[in-house]
Design a protein around this motif. Structure first.
Motif, PDB file in Angstrom:
ATOM      1  N   LEU A 219       0.826  -1.212   0.000  1.00 14.32           N
ATOM      2  CA  LEU A 219       0.000   0.000   0.000  1.00 14.32           C
ATOM      3  C   LEU A 219       0.860   1.262   0.000  1.00 14.32           C
ATOM      4  N   THR A 224      -1.098   3.945  -2.409  1.00 13.87           N
ATOM      5  CA  THR A 224      -2.457   3.868  -1.858  1.00 13.87           C
ATOM      6  C   THR A 224      -2.555   4.565  -0.508  1.00 13.87           C
ATOM      7  N   LYS A 227      -2.683   8.277  -0.966  1.00 12.70           N
ATOM      8  CA  LYS A 227      -3.968   8.710  -1.502  1.00 12.70           C
ATOM      9  C   LYS A 227      -5.045   8.740  -0.423  1.00 12.70           C
TER      10      LYS A 227
END
Length: 238
Positions: A219, A224, A227
């Motif tokens: 991640l 990710t 984000k």
């Protein structure tokens, strides 16, 4: 006989699967953790954990509770984890870790209207500092020689004391400060830089910890995690 054997196999499979259920505790600490209308935790940390649990195929149950109870459960109860806990040297061996879910500065915050002029941490020791019972900042403050410490059950109670003028300063993450009304609160001095993660009871299998850590690493690597922070208007330090 075959029925007994098949029942035993089925029971073993069911027991093995259920043994991997994790019990997640966290505190009310917006925007990282908030309690949804259904009572379930929401926010930056749970957004990450939901992806980790889904990809690593982990069953879980999550609850919001005062911090002192949240971390006590992770210390004492099998298959319990707390998020997000500061990964300090004192805690390193107490838990098994999946981290970092958060890397941030921790700052001492005061009321803007008081406009406290504090140049360093030594000067801050003359003021009454509020924090949460059993939060890592309690240990940090004590280790740095702070003696005027007021303890509350959770972040919101400490913040209420600060707003009411019952304490002079309180520690919080830099990103959490950004979510507070700028006209009311301001950073006074930096307390520490800290990495936080999911701290799990020592009973959690190493293989499960490894599986979740690999997923978290992915991640972070694919952006990710960043984000998720940006979705909440936050910046993550790496």
């Amino acid at each position: 006989m075959w029925r007994i054997i098949l029942f035993s196999i089925a029971f073993f499979i069911t027991s093995s699967a259920s043994s991997e259920q994790l019990f997640i505790t966290t505190e009310e600490y917006p925007p990282y953790n908030t309690r949804g209308t259904d009572g379930q935790p929401r926010g930056v940390y749970m957004d990450q954990l939901k992806i980790i649990f889904a990809r690593a195929k982990v069953d879980y149950d999550a609850t919001v509770t005062p911090w002192a109870r949240a971390i006590a459960l992770a210390e004492s109860k099998p298959m319990h984890c707390v998020v997000a806990a500061a990964r300090t040297p004192e805690r390193e061996a107490q838990f098994k870790w999946v981290s970092p879910v958060h890397t941030d500065r921790n700052v001492l915050v005061g009321l803007r209207e008081r406009n406290l002029k504090i140049k360093n941490l030594d000067e801050a020791k003359d003021y009454l500092i509020g924090t949460q019972r059993n939060d890592y900042t309690q240990s940090v403050l004590k280790s740095l020689g702070f003696t005027h410490i007021d303890l509350s059950a959770d972040f919101d109670k400490t913040l209420s004391k600060l707003a009411a003028g019952r304490i002079d300063l309180m520690p919080m993450s830099e990103s959490a400060l950004r979510k507070l009304p700028g006209a009311s609160f301001q950073e006074v001095v930096v307390l520490t830089n800290q990495s936080l993660g999911m701290a799990c009871n020592r009973s959690v299998p190493d293989e499960l910890i490894s599986r979740m850590q690999v997923t978290l690493d992915a991640l972070i690597a694919d952006g990710t995690q960043r984000k998720i922070y940006e979705k909440y208007g936050l910046v993550i330090r790496q």
